[in-house]
Design a protein around this motif. Structure first.
Motif, PDB file in Angstrom:
ATOM      1  N   LYS A 104       9.375  -0.439  -3.984  1.00 60.43           N
ATOM      2  CA  LYS A 104      10.064  -0.347  -2.691  1.00 60.43           C
ATOM      3  C   LYS A 104      10.600   1.051  -2.418  1.00 60.43           C
ATOM      4  O   LYS A 104      10.634   1.500  -1.273  1.00 60.43           O
ATOM      5  CB  LYS A 104      11.191  -1.379  -2.640  1.00 60.43           C
ATOM      6  CG  LYS A 104      10.672  -2.815  -2.565  1.00 60.43           C
ATOM      7  CD  LYS A 104      11.792  -3.828  -2.702  1.00 60.43           C
ATOM      8  CE  LYS A 104      11.235  -5.250  -2.669  1.00 60.43           C
ATOM      9  NZ  LYS A 104      12.278  -6.272  -2.900  1.00 60.43           N
ATOM     10  N   ILE A 105      11.034   1.753  -3.462  1.00 60.66           N
ATOM     11  CA  ILE A 105      11.533   3.120  -3.280  1.00 60.66           C
ATOM     12  C   ILE A 105      10.390   4.053  -2.896  1.00 60.66           C
ATOM     13  O   ILE A 105      10.495   4.832  -1.930  1.00 60.66           O
ATOM     14  CB  ILE A 105      12.239   3.608  -4.558  1.00 60.66           C
ATOM     15  CG1 ILE A 105      13.552   2.846  -4.757  1.00 60.66           C
ATOM     16  CG2 ILE A 105      12.503   5.119  -4.489  1.00 60.66           C
ATOM     17  CD1 ILE A 105      14.235   3.120  -6.083  1.00 60.66           C
ATOM     18  N   ILE A 106       9.286   3.994  -3.624  1.00 54.94           N
ATOM     19  CA  ILE A 106       8.168   4.897  -3.340  1.00 54.94           C
ATOM     20  C   ILE A 106       7.520   4.551  -2.001  1.00 54.94           C
ATOM     21  O   ILE A 106       7.053   5.430  -1.276  1.00 54.94           O
ATOM     22  CB  ILE A 106       7.124   4.844  -4.471  1.00 54.94           C
ATOM     23  CG1 ILE A 106       7.762   5.222  -5.812  1.00 54.94           C
ATOM     24  CG2 ILE A 106       5.956   5.792  -4.182  1.00 54.94           C
ATOM     25  CD1 ILE A 106       6.839   5.058  -7.007  1.00 54.94           C
ATOM     26  N   ALA A 107       7.510   3.253  -1.644  1.00 54.52           N
ATOM     27  CA  ALA A 107       6.867   2.809  -0.410  1.00 54.52           C
ATOM     28  C   ALA A 107       7.742   2.982   0.819  1.00 54.52           C
ATOM     29  O   ALA A 107       7.293   2.728   1.937  1.00 54.52           O
ATOM     30  CB  ALA A 107       6.451   1.347  -0.541  1.00 54.52           C
ATOM     31  N   GLY A 108       9.001   3.396   0.643  1.00 46.16           N
ATOM     32  CA  GLY A 108       9.870   3.644   1.780  1.00 46.16           C
ATOM     33  C   GLY A 108      10.672   2.460   2.259  1.00 46.16           C
ATOM     34  O   GLY A 108      11.373   2.549   3.268  1.00 46.16           O
ATOM     35  N   LEU A 145      -2.231   5.330  -3.903  1.00 51.10           N
ATOM     36  CA  LEU A 145      -2.316   3.878  -3.777  1.00 51.10           C
ATOM     37  C   LEU A 145      -1.348   3.234  -4.760  1.00 51.10           C
ATOM     38  O   LEU A 145      -1.422   3.482  -5.967  1.00 51.10           O
ATOM     39  CB  LEU A 145      -3.731   3.395  -4.086  1.00 51.10           C
ATOM     40  CG  LEU A 145      -4.846   3.868  -3.153  1.00 51.10           C
ATOM     41  CD1 LEU A 145      -6.197   3.531  -3.758  1.00 51.10           C
ATOM     42  CD2 LEU A 145      -4.705   3.238  -1.784  1.00 51.10           C
ATOM     43  N   ILE A 146      -0.447   2.421  -4.245  1.00 51.92           N
ATOM     44  CA  ILE A 146       0.434   1.625  -5.101  1.00 51.92           C
ATOM     45  C   ILE A 146      -0.126   0.212  -5.105  1.00 51.92           C
ATOM     46  O   ILE A 146      -0.165  -0.457  -4.078  1.00 51.92           O
ATOM     47  CB  ILE A 146       1.880   1.613  -4.579  1.00 51.92           C
ATOM     48  CG1 ILE A 146       2.406   3.038  -4.372  1.00 51.92           C
ATOM     49  CG2 ILE A 146       2.787   0.852  -5.534  1.00 51.92           C
ATOM     50  CD1 ILE A 146       3.767   3.096  -3.690  1.00 51.92           C
ATOM     51  N   LEU A 147      -0.595  -0.228  -6.262  1.00 53.74           N
ATOM     52  CA  LEU A 147      -1.220  -1.544  -6.377  1.00 53.74           C
ATOM     53  C   LEU A 147      -0.288  -2.478  -7.126  1.00 53.74           C
ATOM     54  O   LEU A 147      -0.008  -2.285  -8.311  1.00 53.74           O
ATOM     55  CB  LEU A 147      -2.567  -1.422  -7.100  1.00 53.74           C
ATOM     56  CG  LEU A 147      -3.537  -0.389  -6.508  1.00 53.74           C
ATOM     57  CD1 LEU A 147      -4.836  -0.374  -7.307  1.00 53.74           C
ATOM     58  CD2 LEU A 147      -3.813  -0.672  -5.040  1.00 53.74           C
ATOM     59  N   LYS A 182       2.881  10.164   4.813  1.00 50.29           N
ATOM     60  CA  LYS A 182       2.648  11.110   3.712  1.00 50.29           C
ATOM     61  C   LYS A 182       1.471  10.684   2.838  1.00 50.29           C
ATOM     62  O   LYS A 182       1.218  11.271   1.796  1.00 50.29           O
ATOM     63  CB  LYS A 182       3.913  11.224   2.848  1.00 50.29           C
ATOM     64  CG  LYS A 182       5.085  11.915   3.535  1.00 50.29           C
ATOM     65  CD  LYS A 182       4.854  13.416   3.659  1.00 50.29           C
ATOM     66  CE  LYS A 182       6.104  14.118   4.159  1.00 50.29           C
ATOM     67  NZ  LYS A 182       5.901  15.584   4.250  1.00 50.29           N
ATOM     68  N   GLY A 183       0.779   9.635   3.270  1.00 50.25           N
ATOM     69  CA  GLY A 183      -0.403   9.204   2.528  1.00 50.25           C
ATOM     70  C   GLY A 183      -0.126   8.260   1.383  1.00 50.25           C
ATOM     71  O   GLY A 183      -0.943   8.130   0.470  1.00 50.25           O
ATOM     72  N   ILE A 184       1.023   7.567   1.412  1.00 51.93           N
ATOM     73  CA  ILE A 184       1.380   6.622   0.351  1.00 51.93           C
ATOM     74  C   ILE A 184       1.223   5.205   0.890  1.00 51.93           C
ATOM     75  O   ILE A 184       1.959   4.793   1.794  1.00 51.93           O
ATOM     76  CB  ILE A 184       2.820   6.852  -0.137  1.00 51.93           C
ATOM     77  CG1 ILE A 184       2.977   8.283  -0.648  1.00 51.93           C
ATOM     78  CG2 ILE A 184       3.195   5.849  -1.225  1.00 51.93           C
ATOM     79  CD1 ILE A 184       4.409   8.693  -0.878  1.00 51.93           C
ATOM     80  N   ALA A 185       0.266   4.468   0.361  1.00 47.32           N
ATOM     81  CA  ALA A 185      -0.021   3.117   0.844  1.00 47.32           C
ATOM     82  C   ALA A 185       0.166   2.114  -0.275  1.00 47.32           C
ATOM     83  O   ALA A 185      -0.213   2.360  -1.421  1.00 47.32           O
ATOM     84  CB  ALA A 185      -1.447   3.039   1.385  1.00 47.32           C
ATOM     85  N   THR A 186       0.748   0.976   0.070  1.00 50.28           N
ATOM     86  CA  THR A 186       1.003  -0.074  -0.920  1.00 50.28           C
ATOM     87  C   THR A 186       0.154  -1.294  -0.619  1.00 50.28           C
ATOM     88  O   THR A 186       0.117  -1.771   0.518  1.00 50.28           O
ATOM     89  CB  THR A 186       2.494  -0.475  -0.911  1.00 50.28           C
ATOM     90  OG1 THR A 186       3.296   0.679  -1.113  1.00 50.28           O
ATOM     91  CG2 THR A 186       2.783  -1.488  -2.004  1.00 50.28           C
ATOM     92  N   VAL A 187      -0.553  -1.769  -1.627  1.00 54.32           N
ATOM     93  CA  VAL A 187      -1.319  -3.009  -1.515  1.00 54.32           C
ATOM     94  C   VAL A 187      -0.582  -4.056  -2.339  1.00 54.32           C
ATOM     95  O   VAL A 187      -0.594  -4.007  -3.569  1.00 54.32           O
ATOM     96  CB  VAL A 187      -2.762  -2.830  -2.022  1.00 54.32           C
ATOM     97  CG1 VAL A 187      -3.522  -4.157  -1.946  1.00 54.32           C
ATOM     98  CG2 VAL A 187      -3.489  -1.758  -1.212  1.00 54.32           C
TER      99      VAL A 187
END
Length: 270
Positions: free
Chosen positions: A63-67, A181-183, A94-99
């Protein structure tokens, strides 16, 4: 939006700045300490495995990295610059996507509709209509780039296997500009064959230069694709090791509790 994702710069291990870096990051909810002293680096072309059991702090870290949440202490750096996200939209910018594990898909909609869900292509003048042919073609092309061959993108996405749905979600994130990519536990509910599909896809993303944060409680899966491993335990960082510095047996032992596991094994075998 681009049909060809840009390959990020090399990671810090190659002498350049990491895509994402956390320095002594902590998070408190009132008197509850969810995270404390977390240091994490995510390089381009690398998979960082973040391991831990339920309650270890993995969800808070995501949650922190994903905003979704802001850290209470420490620094979050993106491309070496101190950054504070106030929303997931800023992180995506910023190009940070969470799946996430519970994929945000509409089961009865076709694969191509889910691929473009919320970001549909349109054509026409004042009264625009969906450009279904362009979206179908793009979906096929983007999935094919990562080795996913679907016979029919008009099939409901709910008819796909769990592994296929995960791969579609990852391909979608890459197409819409993700560099990191945050998986979130992508193999948790999958069998051996479907897990293998997702792990191959993670490797393909790494080889194309993307940074991957692989959240998992499965050390075997993490070790298959990971370059760097961080182990969380009750919100603290218990382990920080590169692939060459730790064996699967050691990683599994640390994950299982080390001395506690040995004690339990001894008790059960008496």
């Amino acid at each position: 939006m681009s049909t060809t994702a840009e390959v990020p710069a090399l990671s810090n291990s190659g002498g350049n700045v990491p895509l994402i870096e956390l320095k002594d990051v902590g998070k408190q909810y009132g008197n509850i300490i969810a995270l404390k002293g977390i240091n994490l680096r995510v390089g381009a072309g690398e998979v960082t495995g973040v391991l831990g059991d339920n309650g270890a702090g993995k969800s808070t870290l995501i949650k922190i990295i994903a905003g979704l949440h802001q850290q209470s202490e420490g620094e979050l750096l993106v491309d070496g610059e101190p950054t504070t996200f106030h929303s997931p939209k800023e992180a995506l910018g910023k190009g940070i996507a969470t799946v996430y594990q519970d994929l945000a898909v509409v089961a009865l909609m076709p694969v191509w509709r889910n691929f473009f869900l919320g970001q549909e292509l349109r054509k026409g003048g004042l009264i625009k209509s969906l450009d279904a042919n362009a979206m179908r073609a793009t979906t096929l092309s983007e999935l094919s780039k990562m080795g996913i061959e679907l016979p029919d993108v008009d099939a409901p996405i709910g008819s796909l296997s769990g592994g296929q749905r995960q791969c579609v979600a990852i391909a979608r994130a890459i197409f819409f500009g993700a560099r990191v990519l945050i998986l979130d536990e992508p193999t948790a509910a999958l069998g051996v064959k479907q897990s293998g599909m997702v792990l191959r896809y993670i490797t393909a993303a790494k080889e194309q230069g993307f940074g991957v944060i692989f959240i998992t409680h499965n050390p075997h899966h993490a070790y298959m694709v990971g370059d760097h491993f961080v182990l969380l335990n009750r919100g603290r960082q218990k382990l920080d090791a590169k692939y060459d510095d730790i064996s699967l047996e050691e990683l599994t032992k640390e994950m299982a509790g080390g001395d506690e596991l040995e004690t339990l094994t001894h008790e059960l075998r008496r």
